[in-house]
Design a protein around this motif. Sequence first.
Motif, PDB file in Angstrom:
ATOM      1  N   ARG A  86       0.842  -1.192   0.000  1.00 59.58           N
ATOM      2  CA  ARG A  86       0.000   0.000   0.000  1.00 59.58           C
ATOM      3  C   ARG A  86       0.880   1.246   0.000  1.00 59.58           C
ATOM      4  NH1 ARG A  86      -3.198  -3.848   1.706  1.00 59.58           N
ATOM      5  NH2 ARG A  86      -5.458  -3.684   1.422  1.00 59.58           N
ATOM      6  N   TRP A  87       0.523   2.178  -0.877  1.00 56.25           N
ATOM      7  CA  TRP A  87       1.345   3.382  -0.988  1.00 56.25           C
ATOM      8  C   TRP A  87       1.477   4.065   0.369  1.00 56.25           C
ATOM      9  CZ3 TRP A  87       4.423   4.604  -4.816  1.00 56.25           C
ATOM     10  CH2 TRP A  87       5.015   5.876  -4.812  1.00 56.25           C
ATOM     11  N   GLN A  88       0.324   4.288   1.021  1.00 56.48           N
ATOM     12  CA  GLN A  88       0.332   4.884   2.355  1.00 56.48           C
ATOM     13  C   GLN A  88       0.520   3.773   3.378  1.00 56.48           C
ATOM     14  OE1 GLN A  88       0.100   8.259   2.980  1.00 56.48           O
ATOM     15  NE2 GLN A  88       0.576   7.796   5.105  1.00 56.48           N
ATOM     16  N   GLY A  89       1.692   3.702   3.922  1.00 50.97           N
ATOM     17  CA  GLY A  89       1.978   2.672   4.914  1.00 50.97           C
ATOM     18  C   GLY A  89       3.208   1.854   4.566  1.00 50.97           C
ATOM     19  N   GLY A 159       8.287  14.636  -0.723  1.00 48.98           N
ATOM     20  CA  GLY A 159       7.381  15.555  -1.406  1.00 48.98           C
ATOM     21  C   GLY A 159       7.215  15.201  -2.870  1.00 48.98           C
ATOM     22  N   LYS A 160       8.324  14.893  -3.530  1.00 46.23           N
ATOM     23  CA  LYS A 160       8.266  14.554  -4.952  1.00 46.23           C
ATOM     24  C   LYS A 160       7.497  13.268  -5.188  1.00 46.23           C
ATOM     25  CE  LYS A 160      12.387  16.755  -6.996  1.00 46.23           C
ATOM     26  NZ  LYS A 160      11.698  17.388  -8.134  1.00 46.23           N
ATOM     27  N   ILE A 161       7.805  12.225  -4.420  1.00 44.32           N
ATOM     28  CA  ILE A 161       7.184  10.926  -4.702  1.00 44.32           C
ATOM     29  C   ILE A 161       5.693  10.957  -4.395  1.00 44.32           C
ATOM     30  CG2 ILE A 161       7.478   9.739  -2.465  1.00 44.32           C
ATOM     31  CD1 ILE A 161       8.530   7.320  -4.112  1.00 44.32           C
ATOM     32  N   THR A 162       5.297  11.747  -3.394  1.00 43.24           N
ATOM     33  CA  THR A 162       3.874  11.880  -3.069  1.00 43.24           C
ATOM     34  C   THR A 162       3.148  12.648  -4.170  1.00 43.24           C
ATOM     35  OG1 THR A 162       4.324  11.832  -0.692  1.00 43.24           O
ATOM     36  CG2 THR A 162       2.230  12.778  -1.377  1.00 43.24           C
ATOM     37  N   ALA A 163       3.758  13.741  -4.622  1.00 45.03           N
ATOM     38  CA  ALA A 163       3.141  14.537  -5.690  1.00 45.03           C
ATOM     39  C   ALA A 163       3.077  13.755  -7.002  1.00 45.03           C
ATOM     40  CB  ALA A 163       3.924  15.837  -5.884  1.00 45.03           C
ATOM     41  N   LEU A 164       4.123  12.983  -7.285  1.00 42.96           N
ATOM     42  CA  LEU A 164       4.146  12.184  -8.515  1.00 42.96           C
ATOM     43  C   LEU A 164       3.036  11.135  -8.504  1.00 42.96           C
ATOM     44  CD1 LEU A 164       7.992  11.659  -8.910  1.00 42.96           C
ATOM     45  CD2 LEU A 164       6.507  12.857 -10.520  1.00 42.96           C
ATOM     46  N   PHE A 165       2.891  10.435  -7.385  1.00 44.11           N
ATOM     47  CA  PHE A 165       1.865   9.391  -7.299  1.00 44.11           C
ATOM     48  C   PHE A 165       0.477   9.991  -7.508  1.00 44.11           C
ATOM     49  CE2 PHE A 165      -0.990   6.513  -4.970  1.00 44.11           C
ATOM     50  CZ  PHE A 165      -0.660   5.313  -5.568  1.00 44.11           C
ATOM     51  N   SER A 166       0.252  11.147  -6.893  1.00 38.96           N
ATOM     52  CA  SER A 166      -1.044  11.807  -7.035  1.00 38.96           C
ATOM     53  C   SER A 166      -1.256  12.281  -8.472  1.00 38.96           C
ATOM     54  CB  SER A 166      -1.123  12.997  -6.078  1.00 38.96           C
ATOM     55  OG  SER A 166      -2.354  13.678  -6.229  1.00 38.96           O
ATOM     56  N   SER A 167      -0.226  12.858  -9.070  1.00 39.77           N
ATOM     57  CA  SER A 167      -0.350  13.377 -10.435  1.00 39.77           C
ATOM     58  C   SER A 167      -0.605  12.257 -11.436  1.00 39.77           C
ATOM     59  CB  SER A 167       0.924  14.133 -10.820  1.00 39.77           C
ATOM     60  OG  SER A 167       1.131  15.243  -9.976  1.00 39.77           O
ATOM     61  N   PHE A 168       0.170  11.191 -11.359  1.00 36.24           N
ATOM     62  CA  PHE A 168      -0.037  10.060 -12.269  1.00 36.24           C
ATOM     63  C   PHE A 168      -1.426   9.443 -12.068  1.00 36.24           C
ATOM     64  CE2 PHE A 168       4.802   9.481 -12.217  1.00 36.24           C
ATOM     65  CZ  PHE A 168       4.959  10.104 -13.450  1.00 36.24           C
ATOM     66  N   SER A 169      -1.855   9.384 -10.817  1.00 36.35           N
ATOM     67  CA  SER A 169      -3.148   8.750 -10.516  1.00 36.35           C
ATOM     68  C   SER A 169      -4.312   9.494 -11.144  1.00 36.35           C
ATOM     69  CB  SER A 169      -3.340   8.653  -8.998  1.00 36.35           C
ATOM     70  OG  SER A 169      -2.370   7.803  -8.416  1.00 36.35           O
ATOM     71  N   LYS A 170      -4.164  10.815 -11.328  1.00 35.63           N
ATOM     72  CA  LYS A 170      -5.236  11.583 -11.969  1.00 35.63           C
ATOM     73  C   LYS A 170      -5.555  11.020 -13.348  1.00 35.63           C
ATOM     74  CE  LYS A 170      -5.594  14.933  -8.820  1.00 35.63           C
ATOM     75  NZ  LYS A 170      -4.659  14.369  -7.819  1.00 35.63           N
ATOM     76  N   GLY A 171      -4.512  10.563 -14.054  1.00 37.85           N
ATOM     77  CA  GLY A 171      -4.725   9.984 -15.373  1.00 37.85           C
ATOM     78  C   GLY A 171      -5.110   8.522 -15.320  1.00 37.85           C
TER      79      GLY A 171
END
Length: 235
Positions: A86-89, A159-171
């Motif tokens: 799981r990404w978170q955890g 910060g980068k890896i969290t933002a990247l996961f969120s950004s990619f997930s939008k698509g």
Amino acid sequence: MEGSEIDDILSHLSTSINHVISEILDLPNTTDEKLSLYGPYLGRSLLELSATALIARLDPFKIILIKGKQETSEYDLGKPHSTAIRWQGDIVDVAVPDLWAEKSLKNPTRALLGAYQIELVLKDSAQKIVDEADEQSLGTWYSELTKTDTKGLFSTLRGKITALFSSFSKGVHHELLIPNQSVLDRDTVYSLINDAFFVVATLGLLLSRVPHAYQKSSIADCDICYKNAKELELG
């Protein structure tokens, strides 16, 4: 000679990562429409596969447990499983105000970029890289590693890896109700993927200085791989 179970898992992950990178490197040859659709999926795949491989090298038990569950007849594709990464955890986790408080130690986070891995393992690796390496051995990404102290480096990586996961997930999840290309245009997707290359390569470099990391290559070889990874950038 037959490899161990963890070797087989790492081999599978390595093959999958290579396939994803091959597809990423072909993105400049695709249409804008296909890139906005396919690029986020490839970027998120790169993050997830790489993070799983890194966890396998730091915490093999977790990965062997997951594989064991997937090999049972009870493993059902149609439902979530508590053993899954799981990404978170497992990758990132909530902050721990006091690492040594009894409450914190009852169930300490073992996340790849969690408080304990950073404090007890990765900070020393980062300091070794700063002390022993240079731009000649690591390439131009070395300046990114040394912009701040180790605390700042891990704040940047989280910060980068969290933002990247969120950004990619939008698509990936198609949650956008506006045309994908309006926000996931070619320049944006390229930039996100290039940041993903930096993050996963940097985490791999950090593991090269961890004494107990499984299946370590020589530091010299790892430094060369890191330097070469910069050449994968799109644009």
